[in-house]
Design a protein around this motif. Structure first.
Motif, PDB file in Angstrom:
ATOM      1  N   TYR A  60     -21.004  20.949 -29.694  1.00 60.42           N
ATOM      2  CA  TYR A  60     -21.698  19.674 -29.934  1.00 60.42           C
ATOM      3  C   TYR A  60     -22.949  19.720 -30.321  1.00 60.42           C
ATOM      4  CZ  TYR A  60     -17.021  20.211 -28.500  1.00 60.42           C
ATOM      5  OH  TYR A  60     -15.390  20.638 -28.707  1.00 60.42           O
ATOM      6  N   LEU A  61     -23.121  18.975 -29.974  1.00 62.39           N
ATOM      7  CA  LEU A  61     -25.087  18.783 -29.811  1.00 62.39           C
ATOM      8  C   LEU A  61     -25.605  19.631 -30.662  1.00 62.39           C
ATOM      9  CD1 LEU A  61     -24.979  17.533 -25.986  1.00 62.39           C
ATOM     10  CD2 LEU A  61     -25.029  16.287 -27.897  1.00 62.39           C
ATOM     11  N   ARG A  62     -25.733  21.154 -30.730  1.00 58.55           N
ATOM     12  CA  ARG A  62     -27.027  22.341 -31.062  1.00 58.55           C
ATOM     13  C   ARG A  62     -26.136  22.181 -32.581  1.00 58.55           C
ATOM     14  NH1 ARG A  62     -24.099  28.210 -29.273  1.00 58.55           N
ATOM     15  NH2 ARG A  62     -21.735  27.641 -30.386  1.00 58.55           N
ATOM     16  N   GLU A  63     -24.869  21.541 -33.068  1.00 62.11           N
ATOM     17  CA  GLU A  63     -24.553  21.482 -34.641  1.00 62.11           C
ATOM     18  C   GLU A  63     -25.484  19.748 -35.011  1.00 62.11           C
ATOM     19  OE1 GLU A  63     -23.269  23.648 -36.172  1.00 62.11           O
ATOM     20  OE2 GLU A  63     -22.902  24.749 -34.655  1.00 62.11           O
ATOM     21  N   ALA A  64     -25.556  18.595 -34.225  1.00 60.19           N
ATOM     22  CA  ALA A  64     -26.720  17.219 -34.489  1.00 60.19           C
ATOM     23  C   ALA A  64     -27.872  17.689 -34.891  1.00 60.19           C
ATOM     24  CB  ALA A  64     -25.936  16.499 -33.260  1.00 60.19           C
ATOM     25  N   ALA A  65     -28.047  16.343 -35.612  1.00 63.22           N
ATOM     26  CA  ALA A  65     -29.501  16.782 -36.183  1.00 63.22           C
ATOM     27  C   ALA A  65     -30.476  15.972 -35.051  1.00 63.22           C
ATOM     28  CB  ALA A  65     -29.867  15.440 -37.598  1.00 63.22           C
ATOM     29  N   GLU A  66     -30.592  15.016 -33.999  1.00 56.98           N
ATOM     30  CA  GLU A  66     -31.396  14.903 -33.605  1.00 56.98           C
ATOM     31  C   GLU A  66     -30.795  14.709 -31.824  1.00 56.98           C
ATOM     32  OE1 GLU A  66     -35.030  12.276 -35.400  1.00 56.98           O
ATOM     33  OE2 GLU A  66     -33.082  11.055 -36.247  1.00 56.98           O
ATOM     34  N   PRO A  67     -30.076  15.742 -31.641  1.00 55.82           N
ATOM     35  CA  PRO A  67     -29.553  15.499 -29.978  1.00 55.82           C
ATOM     36  C   PRO A  67     -30.034  15.581 -29.740  1.00 55.82           C
ATOM     37  CG  PRO A  67     -29.329  18.130 -30.441  1.00 55.82           C
ATOM     38  CD  PRO A  67     -30.404  16.924 -31.832  1.00 55.82           C
ATOM     39  N   ALA A  68     -29.504  14.861 -28.357  1.00 54.32           N
ATOM     40  CA  ALA A  68     -30.312  14.449 -26.236  1.00 54.32           C
ATOM     41  C   ALA A  68     -29.363  14.147 -25.801  1.00 54.32           C
ATOM     42  CB  ALA A  68     -31.221  13.351 -27.215  1.00 54.32           C
ATOM     43  N   ILE A  69     -30.047  14.498 -24.555  1.00 53.42           N
ATOM     44  CA  ILE A  69     -29.496  14.864 -24.095  1.00 53.42           C
ATOM     45  C   ILE A  69     -30.209  13.814 -22.399  1.00 53.42           C
ATOM     46  CG2 ILE A  69     -28.444  15.490 -21.720  1.00 53.42           C
ATOM     47  CD1 ILE A  69     -27.865  18.338 -22.915  1.00 53.42           C
ATOM     48  N   VAL A  70     -29.442  12.875 -21.784  1.00 51.77           N
ATOM     49  CA  VAL A  70     -30.283  11.882 -20.741  1.00 51.77           C
ATOM     50  C   VAL A  70     -29.604  12.140 -19.309  1.00 51.77           C
ATOM     51  CG1 VAL A  70     -31.716   9.653 -19.766  1.00 51.77           C
ATOM     52  CG2 VAL A  70     -31.034  10.405 -22.511  1.00 51.77           C
ATOM     53  N   ALA A  71     -29.774  12.395 -18.136  1.00 54.36           N
ATOM     54  CA  ALA A  71     -29.580  12.628 -17.554  1.00 54.36           C
ATOM     55  C   ALA A  71     -29.477  11.784 -15.976  1.00 54.36           C
ATOM     56  CB  ALA A  71     -29.403  14.177 -16.390  1.00 54.36           C
ATOM     57  N   ILE A  72     -29.140  11.326 -15.476  1.00 58.20           N
ATOM     58  CA  ILE A  72     -29.458  10.447 -14.048  1.00 58.20           C
ATOM     59  C   ILE A  72     -29.650  11.263 -12.916  1.00 58.20           C
ATOM     60  CG2 ILE A  72     -28.088   7.810 -13.123  1.00 58.20           C
ATOM     61  CD1 ILE A  72     -28.735   8.652 -16.249  1.00 58.20           C
ATOM     62  N   SER A  73     -30.476  10.772 -12.742  1.00 61.58           N
ATOM     63  CA  SER A  73     -31.114  11.167 -11.292  1.00 61.58           C
ATOM     64  C   SER A  73     -31.302  10.169 -10.157  1.00 61.58           C
ATOM     65  CB  SER A  73     -33.132  11.890 -11.851  1.00 61.58           C
ATOM     66  OG  SER A  73     -33.030  12.303 -10.148  1.00 61.58           O
ATOM     67  N   SER A  74     -32.925  10.195  -9.415  1.00 63.38           N
ATOM     68  CA  SER A  74     -32.912   8.585  -8.229  1.00 63.38           C
ATOM     69  C   SER A  74     -34.404   9.403  -7.705  1.00 63.38           C
ATOM     70  CB  SER A  74     -31.878   9.323  -7.744  1.00 63.38           C
ATOM     71  OG  SER A  74     -31.815   8.398  -6.574  1.00 63.38           O
ATOM     72  N   VAL A  75     -34.756   7.888  -7.692  1.00 69.87           N
ATOM     73  CA  VAL A  75     -35.591   8.082  -6.498  1.00 69.87           C
ATOM     74  C   VAL A  75     -35.388   8.878  -4.868  1.00 69.87           C
ATOM     75  CG1 VAL A  75     -37.084   5.561  -7.181  1.00 69.87           C
ATOM     76  CG2 VAL A  75     -35.905   6.038  -5.539  1.00 69.87           C
ATOM     77  N   ALA A  76     -34.517   9.282  -4.996  1.00 73.40           N
ATOM     78  CA  ALA A  76     -34.158  10.018  -3.583  1.00 73.40           C
ATOM     79  C   ALA A  76     -34.497  11.609  -4.026  1.00 73.40           C
ATOM     80  CB  ALA A  76     -32.849   9.421  -3.281  1.00 73.40           C
ATOM     81  N   ALA A  77     -34.748  12.291  -4.919  1.00 72.04           N
ATOM     82  CA  ALA A  77     -35.035  13.460  -5.683  1.00 72.04           C
ATOM     83  C   ALA A  77     -36.659  13.464  -5.413  1.00 72.04           C
ATOM     84  CB  ALA A  77     -34.655  13.440  -6.802  1.00 72.04           C
ATOM     85  N   HIS A  78     -37.070  12.182  -5.042  1.00 74.96           N
ATOM     86  CA  HIS A  78     -39.105  11.834  -4.488  1.00 74.96           C
ATOM     87  C   HIS A  78     -39.456  11.387  -4.063  1.00 74.96           C
ATOM     88  CE1 HIS A  78     -39.647  12.803  -9.922  1.00 74.96           C
ATOM     89  NE2 HIS A  78     -38.125  11.904  -9.395  1.00 74.96           N
ATOM     90  N   ILE A  79     -38.438  11.113  -3.168  1.00 73.14           N
ATOM     91  CA  ILE A  79     -39.204   9.990  -1.609  1.00 73.14           C
ATOM     92  C   ILE A  79     -38.119  10.643  -0.494  1.00 73.14           C
ATOM     93  CG2 ILE A  79     -40.548   8.686  -2.680  1.00 73.14           C
ATOM     94  CD1 ILE A  79     -37.956   6.533  -2.186  1.00 73.14           C
ATOM     95  N   GLY A  80     -38.415  10.567   0.628  1.00 70.39           N
ATOM     96  CA  GLY A  80     -37.727  11.079   1.518  1.00 70.39           C
ATOM     97  C   GLY A  80     -36.980   9.626   2.175  1.00 70.39           C
ATOM     98  N   THR A  81     -35.970   9.827   1.760  1.00 70.97           N
ATOM     99  CA  THR A  81     -34.472   8.686   2.632  1.00 70.97           C
ATOM    100  C   THR A  81     -33.436   9.048   3.646  1.00 70.97           C
ATOM    101  OG1 THR A  81     -35.262   8.379  -0.399  1.00 70.97           O
ATOM    102  CG2 THR A  81     -32.700   6.882   0.939  1.00 70.97           C
ATOM    103  N   PRO A  82     -33.461   8.463   4.122  1.00 70.89           N
ATOM    104  CA  PRO A  82     -32.925   9.259   5.196  1.00 70.89           C
ATOM    105  C   PRO A  82     -31.679   8.662   5.436  1.00 70.89           C
ATOM    106  CG  PRO A  82     -34.886   7.218   6.092  1.00 70.89           C
ATOM    107  CD  PRO A  82     -34.093   7.503   4.723  1.00 70.89           C
ATOM    108  N   HIS A  83     -30.382   9.573   5.603  1.00 74.72           N
ATOM    109  CA  HIS A  83     -29.081   9.724   5.516  1.00 74.72           C
ATOM    110  C   HIS A  83     -28.384   9.719   3.368  1.00 74.72           C
ATOM    111  CE1 HIS A  83     -29.100   7.527   9.339  1.00 74.72           C
ATOM    112  NE2 HIS A  83     -29.163   8.137   9.603  1.00 74.72           N
ATOM    113  N   ARG A  84     -29.713  10.209   3.218  1.00 72.19           N
ATOM    114  CA  ARG A  84     -29.031  11.031   2.111  1.00 72.19           C
ATOM    115  C   ARG A  84     -29.069  11.895   1.086  1.00 72.19           C
ATOM    116  NH1 ARG A  84     -27.815   6.155   2.670  1.00 72.19           N
ATOM    117  NH2 ARG A  84     -27.793   4.034   1.383  1.00 72.19           N
ATOM    118  N   LEU A  85     -29.523  13.314   2.475  1.00 72.38           N
ATOM    119  CA  LEU A  85     -29.112  14.470   2.433  1.00 72.38           C
ATOM    120  C   LEU A  85     -28.279  14.827   1.289  1.00 72.38           C
ATOM    121  CD1 LEU A  85     -30.631  17.342   2.957  1.00 72.38           C
ATOM    122  CD2 LEU A  85     -28.749  17.828   4.558  1.00 72.38           C
TER     123      LEU A  85
END
Length: 269
Positions: free
Chosen positions: A129-154
């Protein structure tokens, strides 16, 4: 104000509360027609109904991101509602902290299935569906947990790190189809899920606030505004990146011993 047949269409998955709800609100304020998708169908209907009363047209649909058939049906419903789909924002998520040495397979796989594989399911279903759009975009949700060590969040950190890899991969692979894909990586946000954990004593609000140089948690709308920017044509040459929305949490270093940090203006000293 956009009407029933005007304005781009965004599918916000996990839009019944928290960052997803704030994103649906923000996009609607900017003239988007919004499809609110969530496993919490009552919540999705509530958000869509509220938006539709004062802003552009809104619609809701039930979805379970752990089910491919459910995701495909919800995406098809969203795209066919107004015969277009311009942006997809998969926000569905849960938190389930656990000591890493005690993390059981079922809990690990559940977190990966919701956050990482669930995101992939959403993007895969949206692609035709998106490839048929004029200006398609996706925004996913990451977290600071992907960038710093966060205990108990493996499991959570592993999933969010995977989401950012997905963003980089698809930014290159889907660029010939005109699709931009980015992510936001929030720090601690004052969502209902976090508020519940604080009220239950599983998180300490004052400790979380002190992690940020601004000495406060983010409001959901502050993350939503970043998402809306990345979804908009204003970010037309931004793709394959992760925007940290963390109040400088990830770049803050320790203050030297004996040096007292100055109080943040407008906050308690």
């Amino acid at each position: 104000m956009a009407g029933e047949d005007e304005g781009p269409v965004a599918l916000v998955i996990g839009g019944a509360s928290g960052i997803g709800e704030a994103t649906a609100d923000e996009l609607a304020q900017q003239g988007w027609r919004v499809v609110v998708a969530d496993r919490d169908t009552e919540g999705a209907e509530r958000v869509a109904t509220r938006i539709g009363k004062t802003g552009p047209a809104a619609h809701w649909v039930g979805v379970d991101v752990t089910s491919t058939s459910s995701v495909e049906a919800a995406t098809r419903d969203a795209a066919e509602r107004w015969n277009r789909l311009d942006a997809v924002i998969p926000c569905a998520g849960v938190i389930d902290p656990s000591p890493s040495d005690a993390l059981e397979d079922d809990a690990l796989l559940r977190m990966l299935d919701i956050h990482l594989v669930g995101t992939i399911r959403c993007l895969r279903a949206a692609f035709p569906y998106l490839r048929e759009a004029a200006e398609p975009a996706i925004v996913a949700i990451s977290s600071v947990a992907a960038h710093i060590g966060t205990p108990h969040r493996l499991s959570y950190a592993a999933a969010k790190g995977g989401v950012e890899s997905v963003v980089r991969t698809l930014a290159v692979e889907w660029a010939p189809s005109g699709i931009r894909i980015n992510a936001v990586a929030p720090g601690w946000v004052k969502t209902p899920m976090i508020a519940t954990a604080i009220d239950a004593g599983r998180l300490d609000a004052s400790t979380l606030e002190k992690l940020s140089p601004f000495e406060r948690l983010a409001e959901p709308v502050e993350v939503a505004r970043a998402i809306a920017f990345l979804a908009s044509p204003a970010a037309s040459y931004v793709s394959g990146t992760t925007l940290l929305v963390d109040g400088a949490l990830t770049v803050r270093g320790p203050w030297p011993q004996g040096v007292v940090p100055p109080p943040v203006r407008g906050h308690r000293s």
